[in-house]
Design a protein around this motif. Structure first.
Motif, PDB file in Angstrom:
ATOM      1  N   ASP A 142    -114.034  25.116 -10.266  1.00 33.64           N
ATOM      2  CA  ASP A 142    -113.601  24.771 -11.613  1.00 33.64           C
ATOM      3  C   ASP A 142    -112.309  25.488 -11.986  1.00 33.64           C
ATOM      4  OD1 ASP A 142    -115.684  23.051 -12.115  1.00 33.64           O
ATOM      5  OD2 ASP A 142    -117.006  24.622 -12.862  1.00 33.64           O
ATOM      6  N   PHE A 143    -111.935  26.492 -11.223  1.00 40.58           N
ATOM      7  CA  PHE A 143    -110.693  27.203 -11.476  1.00 40.58           C
ATOM      8  C   PHE A 143    -109.490  26.463 -10.910  1.00 40.58           C
ATOM      9  CE2 PHE A 143    -107.626  30.499  -9.960  1.00 40.58           C
ATOM     10  CZ  PHE A 143    -107.173  30.907 -11.207  1.00 40.58           C
ATOM     11  N   ALA A 144    -109.692  25.677  -9.875  1.00 39.55           N
ATOM     12  CA  ALA A 144    -108.583  25.031  -9.179  1.00 39.55           C
ATOM     13  C   ALA A 144    -107.742  24.129 -10.084  1.00 39.55           C
ATOM     14  CB  ALA A 144    -109.103  24.256  -7.973  1.00 39.55           C
ATOM     15  N   PRO A 145    -108.347  23.264 -10.923  1.00 41.77           N
ATOM     16  CA  PRO A 145    -107.514  22.429 -11.804  1.00 41.77           C
ATOM     17  C   PRO A 145    -106.660  23.252 -12.758  1.00 41.77           C
ATOM     18  CG  PRO A 145    -109.758  21.586 -11.708  1.00 41.77           C
ATOM     19  CD  PRO A 145    -109.783  22.937 -11.054  1.00 41.77           C
ATOM     20  N   TYR A 147    -103.920  39.605 -24.024  1.00 40.93           N
ATOM     21  CA  TYR A 147    -104.281  38.355 -23.335  1.00 40.93           C
ATOM     22  C   TYR A 147    -105.087  38.707 -22.092  1.00 40.93           C
ATOM     23  CZ  TYR A 147    -100.591  36.599 -26.369  1.00 40.93           C
ATOM     24  OH  TYR A 147     -99.818  36.297 -27.458  1.00 40.93           O
ATOM     25  N   GLN A 148    -106.192  39.381 -22.295  1.00 40.50           N
ATOM     26  CA  GLN A 148    -106.971  39.914 -21.183  1.00 40.50           C
ATOM     27  C   GLN A 148    -107.558  38.800 -20.311  1.00 40.50           C
ATOM     28  OE1 GLN A 148    -108.108  43.280 -19.046  1.00 40.50           O
ATOM     29  NE2 GLN A 148    -106.854  43.150 -20.889  1.00 40.50           N
ATOM     30  N   ILE A 149    -107.975  37.711 -20.919  1.00 37.00           N
ATOM     31  CA  ILE A 149    -108.562  36.602 -20.154  1.00 37.00           C
ATOM     32  C   ILE A 149    -107.525  36.006 -19.220  1.00 37.00           C
ATOM     33  CG2 ILE A 149    -109.569  34.296 -20.319  1.00 37.00           C
ATOM     34  CD1 ILE A 149    -110.829  35.160 -22.982  1.00 37.00           C
ATOM     35  N   GLU A 150    -106.362  35.685 -19.765  1.00 34.73           N
ATOM     36  CA  GLU A 150    -105.301  35.100 -18.935  1.00 34.73           C
ATOM     37  C   GLU A 150    -104.844  36.079 -17.863  1.00 34.73           C
ATOM     38  OE1 GLU A 150    -106.002  32.767 -22.267  1.00 34.73           O
ATOM     39  OE2 GLU A 150    -105.395  34.881 -22.299  1.00 34.73           O
ATOM     40  N   HIS A 151    -104.746  37.353 -18.226  1.00 35.26           N
ATOM     41  CA  HIS A 151    -104.321  38.359 -17.247  1.00 35.26           C
ATOM     42  C   HIS A 151    -105.316  38.469 -16.104  1.00 35.26           C
ATOM     43  CE1 HIS A 151    -102.936  41.952 -15.334  1.00 35.26           C
ATOM     44  NE2 HIS A 151    -103.964  42.675 -15.752  1.00 35.26           N
ATOM     45  N   HIS A 152    -106.607  38.410 -16.408  1.00 34.26           N
ATOM     46  CA  HIS A 152    -107.607  38.523 -15.354  1.00 34.26           C
ATOM     47  C   HIS A 152    -107.674  37.272 -14.485  1.00 34.26           C
ATOM     48  CE1 HIS A 152    -110.264  42.137 -15.226  1.00 34.26           C
ATOM     49  NE2 HIS A 152    -109.425  42.462 -16.206  1.00 34.26           N
ATOM     50  N   LEU A 153    -107.435  36.126 -15.068  1.00 37.91           N
ATOM     51  CA  LEU A 153    -107.429  34.902 -14.275  1.00 37.91           C
ATOM     52  C   LEU A 153    -106.201  34.828 -13.376  1.00 37.91           C
ATOM     53  CD1 LEU A 153    -108.624  32.262 -16.905  1.00 37.91           C
ATOM     54  CD2 LEU A 153    -109.874  33.019 -14.870  1.00 37.91           C
ATOM     55  N   PHE A 154    -105.071  35.320 -13.884  1.00 39.75           N
ATOM     56  CA  PHE A 154    -103.796  35.249 -13.154  1.00 39.75           C
ATOM     57  C   PHE A 154    -103.123  36.622 -13.179  1.00 39.75           C
ATOM     58  CE2 PHE A 154    -104.629  31.204 -15.322  1.00 39.75           C
ATOM     59  CZ  PHE A 154    -104.702  30.337 -14.243  1.00 39.75           C
TER      60      PHE A 154
END
Length: 360
Positions: free
Chosen positions: A24-27, A292-299
């Protein structure tokens, strides 16, 4: 498993869906990459680094200009903020946000860590990378391991003596304890030298020695020994407080995976354990993009100025999957973290032991 309060999460009507698979992360990754948000912003960082170095020089010049009076202690506050800003650059270099060149990233990390602030780059990168790989995992994330503070009721039940008293009152002691964090970070880095390979140890230790000599020399050149000591103590206390205020809102009180049961993919593992902080440009500056902890952890390699741009894409993707996306105000985030710490110590205050080991 610790559940974050639902009132502070953003989820579509009807509640959250079942945990999404890693695919689900790929898109989302394709969408972010197509938008150019993973491209480096080297010029932006060059400007920020230059301004920060000028600020360091300005604070040092101000200390020398004010000279040997007690008024100089007031300059410990801007000195702490500039040091905090310096560590943000080292943090970004460790994530390869500034450049893809490993050697340049290493030089930037060593300069902004070991040389300018006295924090070991190798120790920080090792600890921080383990945190990113498994945030809030009690067996794998060093940030929720047992230390001065504990993060689960099972950890609390194992405390004895003074640490047991500390855990009972850890919520009210949290901010005062952050005043010691600046010194703790330096001590931890020095202890880590034993783990490092000889060549790495030689470089890290040499730069740390230069830092300590230069820092001590600059203070003693402008101040009497007594005032220099007080300035250093206040400076490091405020530095630790600033870093703690910047890092604490991101994960404390968020979900903690059950090591025996939860097998989350990358998207869920990073999103449900992280919390964003609402705010504008000032918040972005003050928290160094960690709001932006969520975005930082994802990328993790996404340049800091792109995190704000990625947020709508990530939020929409999570909403489409029924995955809670948590964001709150800065003050509310501290209250959330303190409530969690207070809850962890509740059985000790009541004289009741948890019935069985677990994340609660």
């Amino acid at each position: 498993m610790h559940q974050a309060p639902a009132a502070a999460t953003l989820a579509p009507p009807g509640g959250a869906a079942s945990p999404p698979a890693g695919s689900d992360f790929a898109p989302l990754l394709r969408e972010v990459r197509a938008a150019g948000l993973l491209r480096r912003r080297t010029r932006w960082y060059a400007v920020q680094i230059t301004l920060n170095l000028l600020a360091l020089v300005a604070v040092a010049a101000a200390v020398a200009a004010v000279g040997d009076t007690w008024w100089v202690i007031a300059l410990a506050a801007p000195a702490a903020v500039v040091w905090g800003r310096t560590t943000f650059v080292g943090h970004d270099a460790g994530h390869a946000q500034i450049t893809a060149n490993r050697q340049v990233s290493a030089v930037l990390g060593l300069t902004h860590g070991n040389l300018l602030t006295g924090l070991s780059r190798s120790w920080w990168n090792d600890k921080h990378n383990r945190h990113h790989a498994n945030p809030n995992h009690i067996d794998k994330d060093p940030d929720v391991a047992v230390g001065a503070l504990v993060w689960t009721r099972h950890q609390a039940a194992l405390r004895q003596g003074f640490t047991r008293w500390l855990t009972r009152h850890q919520a009210r002691l949290f901010f005062p304890m952050l005043l010691l964090e600046g010194l703790n970070l330096k001590v931890s880095g020095l202890r880590d030298l034993r783990r490092q390979q000889p060549r790495e140890r030689a470089v890290e230790a040499s730069l740390l020695v230069v830092h300590y000599l230069a820092y001590t020399g600059l203070l003693l050149a402008a101040l009497s020994p007594g005032k220099a000591l007080v300035f250093a103590l206040v400076h490091h206390a405020l530095f630790g407080l600033y870093l703690g205020l910047a890092f604490a809102p991101g994960h404390k009180g968020m979900e903690m995976p059950d090591p025996q049961r939860d097998r989350w993919g990358h998207l869920r593992r990073q999103v449900v354990t992280s919390r964003n902080i609402r705010g504008g440009r000032l918040t972005d500056w003050w928290l160094g993009g960690l709001n932006y902890q969520i975005e930082h952890h994802l990328f993790p390699s996404m340049p800091r100025p792109h995190l704000r741009l990625a947020q709508p894409l990530v939020r929409a993707h999570c909403a489409g999957l029924g995955l809670p996306y948590t964001e709150t105000g800065l003050i509310a985030s501290y209250a959330w973290a303190l409530r969690h710490m207070h809850d962890v110590g509740a059985p000790l205050r009541a004289g009741v032991e948890p019935a069985a080991p677990g994340n609660r």
